[in-house]
Design a protein around this motif. Structure first.
Motif, mmCIF file in Angstrom:
data_model
loop_
_atom_site.group_PDB
_atom_site.id
_atom_site.type_symbol
_atom_site.label_atom_id
_atom_site.label_comp_id
_atom_site.label_asym_id
_atom_site.label_seq_id
_atom_site.Cartn_x
_atom_site.Cartn_y
_atom_site.Cartn_z
ATOM 1 N N ILE A 58 -16.894 91.257 94.406
ATOM 2 C CA ILE A 58 -18.089 91.084 95.232
ATOM 3 C C ILE A 58 -17.750 91.296 96.709
ATOM 4 O O ILE A 58 -18.553 91.840 97.472
ATOM 5 C CB ILE A 58 -18.718 89.699 94.989
ATOM 6 C CG1 ILE A 58 -19.314 89.640 93.575
ATOM 7 C CG2 ILE A 58 -19.773 89.358 96.031
ATOM 8 C CD1 ILE A 58 -19.711 88.253 93.116
ATOM 9 N N LYS A 59 -16.547 90.921 97.084
ATOM 10 C CA LYS A 59 -16.098 91.076 98.474
ATOM 11 C C LYS A 59 -15.579 92.487 98.766
ATOM 12 O O LYS A 59 -15.167 92.771 99.876
ATOM 13 C CB LYS A 59 -15.012 90.054 98.778
ATOM 14 C CG LYS A 59 -15.516 88.619 98.696
ATOM 15 C CD LYS A 59 -14.387 87.624 98.835
ATOM 16 C CE LYS A 59 -14.902 86.209 98.651
ATOM 17 N NZ LYS A 59 -13.815 85.231 98.550
ATOM 18 N N SER B 125 -9.396 94.466 92.185
ATOM 19 C CA SER B 125 -10.097 93.616 91.221
ATOM 20 C C SER B 125 -11.049 94.439 90.366
ATOM 21 O O SER B 125 -11.164 94.229 89.162
ATOM 22 C CB SER B 125 -10.866 92.508 91.940
ATOM 23 O OG SER B 125 -9.973 91.623 92.551
ATOM 24 N N ARG C 186 -22.260 95.558 93.411
ATOM 25 C CA ARG C 186 -21.359 94.405 93.283
ATOM 26 C C ARG C 186 -21.854 93.174 94.029
ATOM 27 O O ARG C 186 -21.628 92.061 93.601
ATOM 28 C CB ARG C 186 -19.954 94.775 93.727
ATOM 29 C CG ARG C 186 -19.829 95.112 95.188
ATOM 30 C CD ARG C 186 -18.447 95.683 95.501
ATOM 31 N NE ARG C 186 -18.348 96.075 96.896
ATOM 32 C CZ ARG C 186 -18.731 97.247 97.375
ATOM 33 N NH1 ARG C 186 -19.243 98.155 96.558
ATOM 34 N NH2 ARG C 186 -18.609 97.520 98.658
ATOM 35 N N ASN C 187 -22.561 93.394 95.130
ATOM 36 C CA ASN C 187 -23.044 92.249 95.917
ATOM 37 C C ASN C 187 -24.209 91.532 95.228
ATOM 38 O O ASN C 187 -24.597 90.450 95.645
ATOM 39 C CB ASN C 187 -23.435 92.690 97.324
ATOM 40 C CG ASN C 187 -24.550 93.711 97.328
ATOM 41 O OD1 ASN C 187 -24.717 94.461 96.370
ATOM 42 N ND2 ASN C 187 -25.290 93.774 98.407
ATOM 43 N N ASP D 271 -15.183 87.499 91.855
ATOM 44 C CA ASP D 271 -15.336 86.989 93.221
ATOM 45 C C ASP D 271 -14.739 87.971 94.233
ATOM 46 O O ASP D 271 -15.347 88.264 95.262
ATOM 47 C CB ASP D 271 -14.679 85.611 93.342
ATOM 48 C CG ASP D 271 -15.027 84.905 94.638
ATOM 49 O OD1 ASP D 271 -16.205 84.965 95.049
ATOM 50 O OD2 ASP D 271 -14.130 84.290 95.235
ATOM 51 N N SER D 272 -13.574 88.511 93.915
ATOM 52 C CA SER D 272 -12.941 89.489 94.804
ATOM 53 C C SER D 272 -13.693 90.815 94.797
ATOM 54 O O SER D 272 -13.822 91.468 95.831
ATOM 55 C CB SER D 272 -11.491 89.713 94.386
ATOM 56 O OG SER D 272 -10.738 88.537 94.574
ATOM 57 N N ASN E 206 -23.946 87.908 89.986
ATOM 58 C CA ASN E 206 -23.895 86.449 90.058
ATOM 59 C C ASN E 206 -22.541 86.004 89.522
ATOM 60 O O ASN E 206 -22.273 86.107 88.321
ATOM 61 C CB ASN E 206 -25.029 85.831 89.239
ATOM 62 C CG ASN E 206 -25.098 84.337 89.382
ATOM 63 O OD1 ASN E 206 -24.094 83.676 89.655
ATOM 64 N ND2 ASN E 206 -26.272 83.781 89.183
ATOM 65 N N LYS E 207 -21.682 85.537 90.407
ATOM 66 C CA LYS E 207 -20.317 85.190 90.006
ATOM 67 C C LYS E 207 -20.257 83.979 89.080
ATOM 68 O O LYS E 207 -19.209 83.686 88.520
ATOM 69 C CB LYS E 207 -19.444 84.972 91.232
ATOM 70 C CG LYS E 207 -19.825 83.787 92.094
ATOM 71 C CD LYS E 207 -18.909 83.713 93.301
ATOM 72 C CE LYS E 207 -19.265 82.548 94.184
ATOM 73 N NZ LYS E 207 -18.398 82.485 95.354
ATOM 74 N N TYR E 208 -21.371 83.306 88.892
ATOM 75 C CA TYR E 208 -21.391 82.131 88.017
ATOM 76 C C TYR E 208 -21.729 82.490 86.578
ATOM 77 O O TYR E 208 -21.596 81.675 85.680
ATOM 78 C CB TYR E 208 -22.359 81.082 88.554
ATOM 79 C CG TYR E 208 -21.958 80.627 89.937
ATOM 80 C CD1 TYR E 208 -20.821 79.839 90.127
ATOM 81 C CD2 TYR E 208 -22.666 81.025 91.060
ATOM 82 C CE1 TYR E 208 -20.417 79.450 91.398
ATOM 83 C CE2 TYR E 208 -22.282 80.639 92.331
ATOM 84 C CZ TYR E 208 -21.154 79.854 92.485
ATOM 85 O OH TYR E 208 -20.754 79.473 93.748
ATOM 86 N N LYS F 215 -13.450 85.494 86.546
ATOM 87 C CA LYS F 215 -14.165 84.884 87.676
ATOM 88 C C LYS F 215 -13.471 85.188 88.997
ATOM 89 O O LYS F 215 -14.124 85.482 89.999
ATOM 90 C CB LYS F 215 -14.309 83.375 87.472
ATOM 91 C CG LYS F 215 -15.352 83.015 86.448
ATOM 92 C CD LYS F 215 -15.519 81.513 86.313
ATOM 93 C CE LYS F 215 -16.575 81.225 85.263
ATOM 94 N NZ LYS F 215 -16.947 79.843 85.190
ATOM 95 N N ILE F 216 -12.163 85.115 88.999
ATOM 96 C CA ILE F 216 -11.392 85.424 90.209
ATOM 97 C C ILE F 216 -11.592 86.894 90.581
ATOM 98 O O ILE F 216 -11.842 87.221 91.753
ATOM 99 C CB ILE F 216 -9.896 85.101 90.003
ATOM 100 C CG1 ILE F 216 -9.701 83.576 89.895
ATOM 101 C CG2 ILE F 216 -9.049 85.685 91.130
ATOM 102 C CD1 ILE F 216 -8.344 83.160 89.399
#
Length: 85
Positions: free
Chosen positions: A15-16, A21, A62-63, A12-13, A66-68, A8-9
């Motif tokens: 996606i940014k 990551s 990547r954007n 999240d990175s 869905n990080k969930y 998850k970490i």
């Protein structure tokens, strides 16, 4: 920290736009993706192509991740779809 929390970490990175990551996720999952694809395709070269395509698409889109969602399930769904094309 569990594997899922680390993913998850990293997601999240990712996606940014964090390349490190992305590399960590690639290093963790590329062999699993390869063997998953190989089990369907029965061809090493095609399985390697699937790995390359899957991870290029992970970076490219990547954007839209869905990080969930659990990353490994998302990844293997993408791999399955790419394998069955």
């Amino acid at each position: 920290m569990t594997d899922n929390n680390i993913d998850k970490i990293n997601v999240d990175s990712l996606i940014k736009g964090d390349v490190q990551s992305y590399e960590e996720l690639f290093n963790k999952y590329n062999k699993k993706v390869y063997y998953f694809a190989l089990s369907y395709l029965k061809n090493k070269d095609e399985a390697e192509d699937v790995v390359q395509e899957v991870f290029m698409n992970i970076w490219r889109f990547r954007n839209q991740i869905n990080k969930y969602f659990e990353f490994s399930k998302y990844l293997f769904k993408i791999t399955y779809n790419e394998t069955c094309r």
